[in-house]
Design an enzyme around this catalytic site. Structure first.
Site, mmCIF file in Angstrom:
data_model
loop_
_atom_site.group_PDB
_atom_site.id
_atom_site.type_symbol
_atom_site.label_atom_id
_atom_site.label_comp_id
_atom_site.label_asym_id
_atom_site.label_seq_id
_atom_site.Cartn_x
_atom_site.Cartn_y
_atom_site.Cartn_z
ATOM 1 N N THR A 68 0.987 -1.344 -0.093
ATOM 2 C CA THR A 68 0.189 -0.010 -0.163
ATOM 3 C C THR A 68 0.861 1.274 0.050
ATOM 4 O O THR A 68 0.437 2.449 -0.624
ATOM 5 C CB THR A 68 -0.866 0.109 1.348
ATOM 6 O OG1 THR A 68 -0.065 -0.118 2.500
ATOM 7 C CG2 THR A 68 -1.882 -1.044 1.074
ATOM 8 N N ALA A 70 0.700 -2.074 8.451
ATOM 9 C CA ALA A 70 -0.755 -2.528 8.724
ATOM 10 C C ALA A 70 -1.375 -2.524 7.556
ATOM 11 O O ALA A 70 -1.083 -1.917 6.501
ATOM 12 C CB ALA A 70 -1.470 -1.746 10.121
ATOM 13 N N TYR A 129 -10.039 -5.403 11.784
ATOM 14 C CA TYR A 129 -8.947 -4.455 12.044
ATOM 15 C C TYR A 129 -8.915 -3.709 13.427
ATOM 16 O O TYR A 129 -7.802 -4.079 14.099
ATOM 17 C CB TYR A 129 -8.952 -3.298 10.934
ATOM 18 C CG TYR A 129 -8.311 -2.277 11.193
ATOM 19 C CD1 TYR A 129 -6.830 -2.401 10.787
ATOM 20 C CD2 TYR A 129 -8.493 -0.830 11.771
ATOM 21 C CE1 TYR A 129 -5.814 -1.273 10.913
ATOM 22 C CE2 TYR A 129 -7.589 0.118 11.714
ATOM 23 C CZ TYR A 129 -6.334 0.085 11.550
ATOM 24 O OH TYR A 129 -5.252 0.936 11.558
ATOM 25 N N VAL A 170 -12.030 9.770 4.005
ATOM 26 C CA VAL A 170 -13.155 10.319 2.990
ATOM 27 C C VAL A 170 -12.485 11.763 2.707
ATOM 28 O O VAL A 170 -12.863 12.378 1.633
ATOM 29 C CB VAL A 170 -14.402 10.838 4.081
ATOM 30 C CG1 VAL A 170 -13.848 11.580 5.314
ATOM 31 C CG2 VAL A 170 -15.365 11.351 3.298
ATOM 32 N N ARG A 195 -17.010 12.719 12.592
ATOM 33 C CA ARG A 195 -15.493 12.054 12.910
ATOM 34 C C ARG A 195 -14.799 13.322 13.544
ATOM 35 O O ARG A 195 -14.858 14.179 13.532
ATOM 36 C CB ARG A 195 -15.025 11.755 11.588
ATOM 37 C CG ARG A 195 -15.761 10.594 11.102
ATOM 38 C CD ARG A 195 -15.772 9.389 11.702
ATOM 39 N NE ARG A 195 -16.409 8.212 11.148
ATOM 40 C CZ ARG A 195 -17.661 7.880 11.477
ATOM 41 N NH1 ARG A 195 -18.479 8.413 12.247
ATOM 42 N NH2 ARG A 195 -18.223 6.706 10.716
#
Length: 321
Positions: free
Chosen positions: A36, A74, A139, A183, A207
């Protein structure tokens, strides 16, 4: 000059941490499988060990001669945890145990990334560190397991650790094309190009968005606070922002009107997530410094520059001779 190991150092948060370590004169060794993360985010001059964080022999080699370890590697995708439960568990929890095990020989202190996902849905806000742990994803369950193994590392093996429960981290180098992106990077990318954004449900879900620079400050300060008692702290702002308000703020940063499309609410999505930063303020003597508006402008500016990685940004700062 001290040498530090950063697992996941080619990723979003890891690349910012590596740059901060280099800026204060430290040497950096990166362990990353580039699944990633991106080689474009490798700190110029850093040593790269490309491989699996759950590879015990590789991690032991990476740990040789370092003054400390920042463990960020991770698989953070909730959806990936659904599709590849065992594989993500291996990366997230077995990888952490491999890091702690490798730290035993030299009593290397470890600061590691945990997550607000350990809390799940909470009814009392803001969320303090002693709130009940109710992870709703693989997760989150793995990150809670990391914290438990850090306790074992301290109690049984004498390894100093500190866990940091990141809330919603944002900033430059968070690739909006990645399925792991948050987001903010996705909204910034679409609104900057004049495209509509999709809000699931009514957009009233909130959030706690924390800028990557404040996360890096917590990581750096955390090394001195690591102990065999295995403390764990929230990394957050204590300020809530709704998804709808976020979309309008990003549109304003792009100089546009927000074109918002609504879609059905996603099953199992947490309605409100707001952290209590009191613990980090007390133990690390830190206050969040980058506000949401400033941070959004940074992300929009990064997108306008063509999404440069750390290497490109470092090259652009080099004086012309």
């Amino acid at each position: 000059m001290a040498l530090y190991l950063v697992t996941g150092g080619c990723g979003f948060i890891g690349s910012h941490l590596c740059a901060a370590l280099a800026a204060r004169g430290d040497a950096v060794r990166v362990l990353d499988d580039l699944s990633t993360g991106s080689r474009d985010n490798l700190l110029p001059g850093a040593e790269l060990l490309q491989g699996d964080v759950a590879d015990a022999a590789l991690v032991r080699s990476a740990m040789q001669g370092v003054a400390g370890c920042f463990h960020l590697a991770a698989v953070a995708s909730v959806e990936r945890g659904v599709q590849d439960w065992l594989g993500t568990h291996r990366a997230n929890l077995t990888g952490t145990i491999a890091v702690l095990d490798a730290a035993r020989a030299g009593r290397v202190p470890v600061v590691y990334a945990s997550s607000a996902a350990v809390y799940g849905e909470q009814h009392i806000l803001p969320i303090a560190e002693d709130a009940p742990k109710r992870p709703l994803s693989a997760y989150g369950a793995d990150k809670l397991g990391c914290e438990q193994h850090a306790l074992v590392a301290g109690h049984v093996h004498g390894i100093a650790t500190l866990g940091l429960r990141f809330f919603n981290v944002f900033g430059p180098r968070q690739d909006p094309r990645s399925p792991y992106s948050g987001v903010i990077s996705i909204f910034c990318d679409r609104l900057a190009r004049g495209e509509p954004v999709t809000v699931f449900g009514d957009g009233g879900q909130t959030r706690d968005f924390v800028h990557v620079a404040d996360v890096v400050a917590a990581l750096l300060a955390g090394l001195d606070a690591a102990s065999t008692a295995a403390p764990v702290l929230n990394v957050c702002t204590g300020r809530a922002t709704s998804v709808l308000d976020l979309a309008h703020a990003i549109a304003a940063a792009c100089g546009r009107q927000a074109d918002i499309r609504h879609a059905p609410a996603r099953a199992g999505e947490i309605r409100h997530s707001l952290g209590d930063p009191t613990g980090a303020r007390a133990l690390l003597d830190l206050e969040p410094k980058v506000g949401l508006r400033q941070g959004l402008e940074e992300v929009v500016g990064w997108l306008a520059r063509g999404r440069p990685g750390l290497a490109a940004e470092a090259a652009a700062r080099e004086p012309v001779t």
